[in-house]
Design a protein around this motif. Sequence first.
Motif, PDB file in Angstrom:
ATOM      1  N   ARG A 114       0.799  -1.078  -0.046  1.00  0.00           N
ATOM      2  CA  ARG A 114      -0.201  -0.027  -0.041  1.00  0.00           C
ATOM      3  C   ARG A 114       1.089   1.388   0.028  1.00  0.00           C
ATOM      4  NH1 ARG A 114      -4.534   1.411   4.762  1.00  0.00           N
ATOM      5  NH2 ARG A 114      -5.180   3.348   3.908  1.00  0.00           N
ATOM      6  N   TRP A 115       2.130   1.334   0.761  1.00  0.00           N
ATOM      7  CA  TRP A 115       2.621   2.418   1.114  1.00  0.00           C
ATOM      8  C   TRP A 115       4.112   2.764   0.282  1.00  0.00           C
ATOM      9  CZ3 TRP A 115       0.302   1.232   6.230  1.00  0.00           C
ATOM     10  CH2 TRP A 115      -0.888   1.912   6.357  1.00  0.00           C
ATOM     11  N   LEU A 116       4.702   1.622   0.430  1.00  0.00           N
ATOM     12  CA  LEU A 116       6.296   1.565   0.379  1.00  0.00           C
ATOM     13  C   LEU A 116       6.633   1.940  -1.026  1.00  0.00           C
ATOM     14  CD1 LEU A 116       8.768   1.180   1.758  1.00  0.00           C
ATOM     15  CD2 LEU A 116       8.805  -1.384   0.981  1.00  0.00           C
ATOM     16  N   PRO A 117       5.988   1.715  -2.364  1.00  0.00           N
ATOM     17  CA  PRO A 117       6.282   2.218  -3.651  1.00  0.00           C
ATOM     18  C   PRO A 117       6.346   3.681  -3.550  1.00  0.00           C
ATOM     19  CG  PRO A 117       4.730   0.248  -3.801  1.00  0.00           C
ATOM     20  CD  PRO A 117       4.984   0.571  -2.461  1.00  0.00           C
ATOM     21  N   ALA A 118       5.231   4.200  -3.434  1.00  0.00           N
ATOM     22  CA  ALA A 118       5.341   5.786  -3.178  1.00  0.00           C
ATOM     23  C   ALA A 118       6.591   6.470  -2.713  1.00  0.00           C
ATOM     24  CB  ALA A 118       3.921   6.317  -2.683  1.00  0.00           C
ATOM     25  N   MET A 119       6.727   5.704  -1.306  1.00  0.00           N
ATOM     26  CA  MET A 119       7.971   6.183  -0.452  1.00  0.00           C
ATOM     27  C   MET A 119       9.142   6.147  -0.987  1.00  0.00           C
ATOM     28  SD  MET A 119       6.280   4.678   2.949  1.00  0.00           S
ATOM     29  CE  MET A 119       7.672   4.661   4.071  1.00  0.00           C
ATOM     30  N   LEU A 120       9.389   5.072  -1.829  1.00  0.00           N
ATOM     31  CA  LEU A 120      10.790   4.555  -2.423  1.00  0.00           C
ATOM     32  C   LEU A 120      11.053   5.311  -3.589  1.00  0.00           C
ATOM     33  CD1 LEU A 120      11.015   0.748  -1.871  1.00  0.00           C
ATOM     34  CD2 LEU A 120      11.813   2.567  -0.439  1.00  0.00           C
ATOM     35  N   ALA A 121       9.788   5.756  -4.373  1.00  0.00           N
ATOM     36  CA  ALA A 121      10.025   6.551  -5.716  1.00  0.00           C
ATOM     37  C   ALA A 121      10.313   7.830  -5.181  1.00  0.00           C
ATOM     38  CB  ALA A 121       8.543   6.293  -6.351  1.00  0.00           C
ATOM     39  N   GLY A 122      10.101   8.360  -3.808  1.00  0.00           N
ATOM     40  CA  GLY A 122      10.232   9.805  -3.632  1.00  0.00           C
ATOM     41  C   GLY A 122       9.001  10.623  -3.983  1.00  0.00           C
ATOM     42  N   GLU A 123       7.838   9.919  -4.117  1.00  0.00           N
ATOM     43  CA  GLU A 123       6.376  10.672  -4.265  1.00  0.00           C
ATOM     44  C   GLU A 123       6.089  11.334  -3.010  1.00  0.00           C
ATOM     45  OE1 GLU A 123       3.567   7.920  -6.199  1.00  0.00           O
ATOM     46  OE2 GLU A 123       4.927   7.530  -7.755  1.00  0.00           O
ATOM     47  N   THR A 124       6.540  10.696  -2.051  1.00  0.00           N
ATOM     48  CA  THR A 124       6.369  11.166  -0.476  1.00  0.00           C
ATOM     49  C   THR A 124       7.483  10.981   0.033  1.00  0.00           C
ATOM     50  OG1 THR A 124       4.854  11.026   1.532  1.00  0.00           O
ATOM     51  CG2 THR A 124       5.181   9.125   0.168  1.00  0.00           C
ATOM     52  N   ILE A 125       7.872  12.396   0.851  1.00  0.00           N
ATOM     53  CA  ILE A 125       9.227  12.415   1.531  1.00  0.00           C
ATOM     54  C   ILE A 125       9.145  12.043   3.056  1.00  0.00           C
ATOM     55  CG2 ILE A 125      11.172  13.691   2.057  1.00  0.00           C
ATOM     56  CD1 ILE A 125      11.048  12.722  -1.114  1.00  0.00           C
ATOM     57  N   GLY A 126       9.727  11.316   3.481  1.00  0.00           N
ATOM     58  CA  GLY A 126       9.781  10.952   4.876  1.00  0.00           C
ATOM     59  C   GLY A 126      10.557  11.672   6.032  1.00  0.00           C
ATOM     60  N   GLY A 127      10.167  11.664   7.188  1.00  0.00           N
ATOM     61  CA  GLY A 127      10.977  12.075   8.424  1.00  0.00           C
ATOM     62  C   GLY A 127      10.582  11.210   9.517  1.00  0.00           C
ATOM     63  N   TYR A 128      11.678  11.263  10.418  1.00  0.00           N
ATOM     64  CA  TYR A 128      11.729  10.192  11.592  1.00  0.00           C
ATOM     65  C   TYR A 128      11.646  11.152  12.800  1.00  0.00           C
ATOM     66  CZ  TYR A 128      13.976   6.109  13.414  1.00  0.00           C
ATOM     67  OH  TYR A 128      14.104   5.007  14.038  1.00  0.00           O
ATOM     68  N   SER A 129      10.426  10.617  13.418  1.00  0.00           N
ATOM     69  CA  SER A 129      10.081  11.387  14.726  1.00  0.00           C
ATOM     70  C   SER A 129      10.134  10.393  15.878  1.00  0.00           C
ATOM     71  CB  SER A 129       8.533  11.919  14.477  1.00  0.00           C
ATOM     72  OG  SER A 129       8.116  12.335  15.568  1.00  0.00           O
ATOM     73  N   LEU A 130      11.471  10.344  16.477  1.00  0.00           N
ATOM     74  CA  LEU A 130      11.994   9.696  17.704  1.00  0.00           C
ATOM     75  C   LEU A 130      12.014  10.604  18.548  1.00  0.00           C
ATOM     76  CD1 LEU A 130      12.437   6.833  19.119  1.00  0.00           C
ATOM     77  CD2 LEU A 130      14.828   7.255  18.271  1.00  0.00           C
ATOM     78  N   SER A 131      12.867  11.619  18.569  1.00  0.00           N
ATOM     79  CA  SER A 131      13.492  12.359  19.915  1.00  0.00           C
ATOM     80  C   SER A 131      12.220  13.326  20.394  1.00  0.00           C
ATOM     81  CB  SER A 131      14.473  13.287  19.363  1.00  0.00           C
ATOM     82  OG  SER A 131      15.547  12.560  18.895  1.00  0.00           O
ATOM     83  N   GLU A 132      12.283  13.740  21.701  1.00  0.00           N
ATOM     84  CA  GLU A 132      11.370  14.547  22.154  1.00  0.00           C
ATOM     85  C   GLU A 132      12.111  15.533  23.146  1.00  0.00           C
ATOM     86  OE1 GLU A 132       8.379  12.324  24.602  1.00  0.00           O
ATOM     87  OE2 GLU A 132       7.840  11.238  22.932  1.00  0.00           O
ATOM     88  N   PRO A 133      11.602  16.520  23.394  1.00  0.00           N
ATOM     89  CA  PRO A 133      12.245  17.813  24.016  1.00  0.00           C
ATOM     90  C   PRO A 133      13.264  17.287  25.214  1.00  0.00           C
ATOM     91  CG  PRO A 133      10.154  18.558  23.697  1.00  0.00           C
ATOM     92  CD  PRO A 133      10.258  17.174  23.242  1.00  0.00           C
ATOM     93  N   GLN A 134      12.686  16.277  25.935  1.00  0.00           N
ATOM     94  CA  GLN A 134      13.296  15.481  27.100  1.00  0.00           C
ATOM     95  C   GLN A 134      13.984  14.260  26.919  1.00  0.00           C
ATOM     96  OE1 GLN A 134      10.151  15.580  26.813  1.00  0.00           O
ATOM     97  NE2 GLN A 134       9.889  13.280  26.823  1.00  0.00           N
ATOM     98  N   ALA A 135      13.838  13.735  25.769  1.00  0.00           N
ATOM     99  CA  ALA A 135      14.102  12.487  25.345  1.00  0.00           C
ATOM    100  C   ALA A 135      14.946  12.311  24.015  1.00  0.00           C
ATOM    101  CB  ALA A 135      13.166  11.474  25.301  1.00  0.00           C
ATOM    102  N   GLY A 136      16.238  12.731  24.075  1.00  0.00           N
ATOM    103  CA  GLY A 136      16.964  12.610  22.808  1.00  0.00           C
ATOM    104  C   GLY A 136      17.791  11.274  22.735  1.00  0.00           C
ATOM    105  N   SER A 137      18.951  11.270  23.515  1.00  0.00           N
ATOM    106  CA  SER A 137      19.711  10.208  23.639  1.00  0.00           C
ATOM    107  C   SER A 137      18.934   8.995  24.182  1.00  0.00           C
ATOM    108  CB  SER A 137      21.056  10.290  24.005  1.00  0.00           C
ATOM    109  OG  SER A 137      21.833  11.260  23.312  1.00  0.00           O
ATOM    110  N   ASP A 138      18.122   9.250  25.141  1.00  0.00           N
ATOM    111  CA  ASP A 138      17.417   8.365  25.974  1.00  0.00           C
ATOM    112  C   ASP A 138      16.047   7.971  25.383  1.00  0.00           C
ATOM    113  OD1 ASP A 138      16.539   6.674  27.926  1.00  0.00           O
ATOM    114  OD2 ASP A 138      16.607   8.140  29.556  1.00  0.00           O
ATOM    115  N   ALA A 139      16.194   7.266  24.362  1.00  0.00           N
ATOM    116  CA  ALA A 139      14.852   6.944  23.675  1.00  0.00           C
ATOM    117  C   ALA A 139      13.908   6.321  24.528  1.00  0.00           C
ATOM    118  CB  ALA A 139      15.049   6.229  22.229  1.00  0.00           C
ATOM    119  N   ALA A 140      14.323   5.688  25.548  1.00  0.00           N
ATOM    120  CA  ALA A 140      13.194   4.803  26.522  1.00  0.00           C
ATOM    121  C   ALA A 140      12.417   5.933  27.232  1.00  0.00           C
ATOM    122  CB  ALA A 140      13.901   3.955  27.440  1.00  0.00           C
TER     123      ALA A 140
END
Length: 384
Positions: free
Chosen positions: A111-137
């Motif tokens: 459903r989603w991967l072909p458009a992502m790999l073709a660059g039709e939709t660009i991705g961001g990575y949303s892991l960090s938080e204001p109080q949780a950078g290196s400490d992802a837990a």
Amino acid sequence: MDVDRLLPTPEAADLIALTREIADKELSPRVDEHEAAETYPEGLFTTLGEAGLLGLAYPEEYGGGGQPYEVYLQVLEELAARWAAVAVATSVHTLACHPLNSFGTPEQKERWLPAMLAGETIGGYSLSEPQAGSDAAALNCKAERTEDGAGGTAYRVTGNKAWITHGGKAGFYALFARTAAGSHGVSCFLAPGATEGLTFGKPERKMGLQAVPTTSAHWDGALLEADRLIGDEGQGLQIAFSALDCGRLGIAACATGLAQAALDAAVEYANERTTFGRRIVDHQGLGFLLADMAAAVDSARATYLDAARRRDLGRPFSRQASAAKLIATDAAMKVTTDAVQVLGGYGYTRDFPVERYMREAKIMQIFEGTNQIQRLVISRGLAR
């Protein structure tokens, strides 16, 4: 100057040649203007996607390039040698595709991967938080099960995220949010960028990489459909950490490309500038400095390629990825600083790109896990 690369196939050599052609045509002429004005290069990532450069490390069955990681990273390095911000954003996009490719169901991938790999939709990575950078837990952003209004299940997301490359511009985000307490209570979601209830802060005022925005995000009870969950509930940190090993290699390649650009600029200047009747490159003190810079770039490249080849062979590479990120980014900081020194007063001006290279190198030591975290990963690996 073009790097003399040892590539595994003629196809890989053709891909590097194509990348250089595109980078010289589309990136080099635009980088100074956009970085100085802090303006986003509209349409550029579409161009890279159409050329097949945004899905190189992923399967051909979903529209990817099917390339080994050692080839993908060298493409990334070539991009970084022209425009570090674009290369970093490309690395982040590749990182954001990893959860779906590695942990998604066949239906989700279709459903989603072909458009992502073709660059039709660009991705961001949303892991960090204001109080949780290196400490992802330590994540606090919550995703709570609720009804979707049609008799089904959804997740209501509430909380704040930080340091999102392509924030507000990306079409999707690999989002990590808490579904239960504890280190096994974080889950991964493929979140659309246009989700109602998702807003972004003003772009951070950064030292470098100014053409691609980095922002915070606020989730105000936004609803995600249940099929946006990637993997199982509670599998989020496993997914995040498996992706980060790959992301660290991406940053190592970007740092190496940036260092190569700084070395090239310094060598060119040293061959043209004369003092006391001789080219400054012929003065031993400066020649030896350039030699150390070249050795640092070569070492960085060899280190990330070793880790990439281990990954391609299916062997453990987490410690090697951390070592590559540590060595390459420290090398980039030193080489870019030395490049400014080679150019002297001119290196401190914006008439030459080396001052920008130096500013851009600093963040390489910080994101995808600070270099202190890389030392922690390496030491723990040795302890085991």
